[in-house]
Design a protein around this motif. Sequence first.
Motif, PDB file in Angstrom:
ATOM      1  N   GLY A  87      -2.357  26.982 -32.876  1.00  0.00           N
ATOM      2  CA  GLY A  87      -1.294  27.938 -32.603  1.00  0.00           C
ATOM      3  C   GLY A  87      -1.615  28.883 -31.467  1.00  0.00           C
ATOM      4  O   GLY A  87      -0.727  29.423 -30.824  1.00  0.00           O
ATOM      5  N   GLU A  91      -1.105  23.255 -28.888  1.00  0.00           N
ATOM      6  CA  GLU A  91      -0.405  22.649 -30.017  1.00  0.00           C
ATOM      7  C   GLU A  91      -1.033  21.351 -30.501  1.00  0.00           C
ATOM      8  O   GLU A  91      -0.766  20.906 -31.579  1.00  0.00           O
ATOM      9  CB  GLU A  91       1.064  22.402 -29.654  1.00  0.00           C
ATOM     10  CG  GLU A  91       1.851  23.672 -29.558  1.00  0.00           C
ATOM     11  CD  GLU A  91       1.810  24.506 -30.842  1.00  0.00           C
ATOM     12  OE1 GLU A  91       1.930  23.963 -31.942  1.00  0.00           O
ATOM     13  OE2 GLU A  91       1.641  25.722 -30.727  1.00  0.00           O
ATOM     14  N   SER A 119       2.869  30.012 -35.142  1.00  0.00           N
ATOM     15  CA  SER A 119       3.627  29.675 -33.938  1.00  0.00           C
ATOM     16  C   SER A 119       3.067  30.422 -32.753  1.00  0.00           C
ATOM     17  O   SER A 119       2.525  31.512 -32.887  1.00  0.00           O
ATOM     18  CB  SER A 119       5.098  30.028 -34.125  1.00  0.00           C
ATOM     19  OG  SER A 119       5.230  31.397 -34.347  1.00  0.00           O
TER      20      SER A 119
END
Length: 121
Positions: A87, A91, A119
Amino acid sequence: MVSLTKRREQLKKFYEKHDSGRIKNVDPIFVRWSYEEILAAVKAKYGILPEEWVIDPLDKYREMVKMGQSEKKVYKAMVTDGVDPAGMFGEKEGSFKSPALKKLHSKKNVKKSTLTRTSKR
């Protein structure tokens, strides 16, 4: 980074809605305790935080990078804390900038199922 003055105002607004009797205590609270201690206490007592106080789990690690910690040290801290480094550093396994991180991430001792996905900001 948000100033403590702004945080005080945000806590006063929160107390207006959830516990108006505590508004008078906001200034002494910020003198006596750190923001992190106040955040933990408010979360424990009310189960929620002021809207503006929502925590990004990667902030701790971004701060480590700003303070000059190596990517490798930050990566290890994230894995130790159960936070998925992808994160913050990329990714997917192949997108890590540093060869050392690529090697660390590909090791079998990193149990990816135990890591919390976050995220990217």
